[in-house]
Enzyme design. Sequence first.
Site, PDB file in Angstrom:
ATOM      1  N   SER A 124      20.137 -24.395 -39.802  1.00  0.00           N
ATOM      2  CA  SER A 124      19.357 -24.852 -40.862  1.00  0.00           C
ATOM      3  C   SER A 124      19.560 -26.071 -41.823  1.00  0.00           C
ATOM      4  O   SER A 124      18.919 -27.252 -43.147  1.00  0.00           O
ATOM      5  CB  SER A 124      20.494 -24.242 -42.807  1.00  0.00           C
ATOM      6  N   LYS A 145      25.229 -23.044 -50.958  1.00  0.00           N
ATOM      7  CA  LYS A 145      24.261 -24.368 -51.016  1.00  0.00           C
ATOM      8  C   LYS A 145      23.507 -24.951 -52.500  1.00  0.00           C
ATOM      9  O   LYS A 145      23.826 -25.693 -52.767  1.00  0.00           O
ATOM     10  CB  LYS A 145      23.065 -24.539 -49.876  1.00  0.00           C
TER      11      LYS A 145
END
Length: 808
Positions: free
Chosen positions: A712, A755
């Site tokens: 990511s 996140k």
Amino acid sequence: MSDEALEIPLDDNPNLGGGAEVLVESGDGEESRSVEIPELLPVLPLKNTVLFPFLLSPLLVRSERSKLLIDEALLTPGRLLLCVAVKGQAEAPPGPDDVHRIGTVIRIAKMMKFPDDSYRLLVQGVSRARVEEFTATDPFLRGRIRELEETGERDSVETTALVRNLSQQFGGLVAESARLSDDLQVLVGSIDDPSRLADLVGSNLDFDVESKQAILAELDVPKRLRRVLAEVVREREAFKVESEIRDKVQSDIGKSQRDYMLRQQLEAIRQELGEGEDTESEIEQLRERIEAAGMPEEAYKQATREFDRLAQMPPAAAEHSVIRSYLEWMVELPWAKSSEDSLDVERARAILDEDHYGLDKVKDRIVEYIAVLSLKRDLKGPILCFVGPPGTGKTSLGRSIARALGRKFERISLGGVRDEAEIRGHRRTYVGALPGRIVQGIRRAGTRNPVFVLDEVDKVGTDFRGDPSSALLEVLDPEQNSTFSDHYLEVPFDLQQILFIATANIMDPVPAALRDRMEVIELPGYTEEEKVEIAKRFLVPRQREQNGLAEFGFELSDACLQRLIRSYTREAGVRNLEREIGGLARKVARKVAEGDLNEPQPIGPEDLADLLGPVRFEPEVAERTAMPGVAVGLAWTPSGGDVLFVESTRMPGKGGLKLTGSLGDVMRESAEAARSWLRTSASDLAIEPELFEKSDIHLHVPAAAVPKDGPSAGIAMVTSLASMFTGRPVKPAVAMTGEITLRGKVLPVGGIKEKVLAAKRAGIATVVLPEQNRQDVEEVQQELLEGLHLEYVGRIDEALRHTLVGAG
């Protein structure tokens, strides 16, 4: 009988009387070696025995076929015949294919005929011989034979050592074994010939015919000595083990007899003291408790059967306490006892709101369960699983749900559990056996429908003792847990009315089959606003009470709480926040105790440095991204989301790429892909292509001591490299996440909720996300997204327009 001939012990072959007729007897001084062996000889098959040269052996002959053979052998010079062993369990009469070809030529030294028409022979081996061919099979076997010569050095040092070792080992075996005569030890000591010694010892060992045949067929004398020596050593070891087993059995028998006598004496003493009546009274009370327990039919039958055994057993018996403990468990379980559910939906919601702030998704699910339960009273309990970072209130939420429902609350921790018996219990055959934790928790609750929390289900281990996760499959399956069987109880117990709540930080370690049985409800981390509210409603009052400041007073302003959250904690939950609040409370309590504080004073943000020390976490996003080559990425961790910085720089070199920061393989590959894409797109970004060939690149991801992996960070890495090569810094307060490909695409990643919350906690204003993660953001509550601007991208060049200064 089926045997052609049988060997009998020498002790059973006396100078026969009792009607025996002596037909043949030779002088004792006749020497076997003086006999000339003819080429043709009768062949006598022997079952279950092997004869050896130069040794005296008794034989018993009963079959007509064998007696005819003996009669003919008596007419030959030297009264010779060849004895061979029968292979396996051949049917009588054995044929040429049923016998071994190598045997022993024997001389009939003595023969006696008995009234039952049987022959008893005393024969002596002459030499080894081999049947070259069988010349006749009727009325008995006859063959052409060849005498075999022995090989090997008889006078070598090795042979001498083998002889000496064999004599010692066999002497030890004779001394240890009651089966062997002591005369054998004297006889072995008088033999100098290695071949005869091996044959004598081999003939007296207790092993099968095939092993003895192998010794007979071995013509190399040293090899034969080694084979026999190995068998002697093996038999001594076996005899030693047998002796140890026999001594242990005798010891156990003696102890059992002693225990029995002591129990009888103890019973007599109890009768004299009048204690027997008390025991009968306790037994009768146990019967009444069994009747009143409300057990199902199968459990009642099992309890009654065990009770009948107990009633007939003396109290001093070893199994008495085992059965008594089992029945105590059976009668104390709530087979038919349930707590009355509180079905007031509004009251339940009020209790949940009172105990926890936020968590609307979980609260709605519990309220829905209560609503359906009010309409359908036999509803099976749901199997819920709360998943979220530490400190988000998963365990305490279970206690709040129990209070809202009016049920008992039980909790067991599964962290580190590796033994299946922790769930299913131990069988009663084990000493100190107990039921598993599920049944133990139900007994503690006292009802059959408690709220049961299985804490840390993601930390269950597995080893040689079994897999507890597999045992949980039955516990957490509504179709199976109505007949859950604990190994200790050995009867089904209905778990369908129990509301099971499992908790976990992450679902990855949970087996797929177990995950499929649970309704997973995710608990995201708290925002700063939620943490402030939780601190005001729960944490500050609790610390005020725990530190003795309830009467004096202890207050924190909203600004103080915000500063405490931003500068002294960095977490998804509120555990560290409560610790810091507790630290402040203790500081105040000390001042009160020392007389330095006479009236309550609210603590402001300016007081935190004096009370808690310097700031631990500084907002550094804007400061660190002000220079080219630094990008802000978003990462998922088991404790929630977090921000990470990707730094890059270049120096004169030959096009190398150096990666530091404890990066895993996947993250390293993302860095390689970022450089490759950037190199192919250099002209679009106004980057001179020769820079890649004349420069070494160093990419670093702090903190270096923390291992990192995953795809990511791809966008952050390509943004950092592009910023470094173009000299354009990354826009302030911009964070990003997403996997990249060499073709410039941005792929979706996981952990979007965590996140996004981490970005908001860090003061990020804009978050760049993959286009395919748009649906994940839609599941995040809108109030949590306030103050955040989300940009969705499908390609790397789009991401750079949103992240680099002057790129868009």
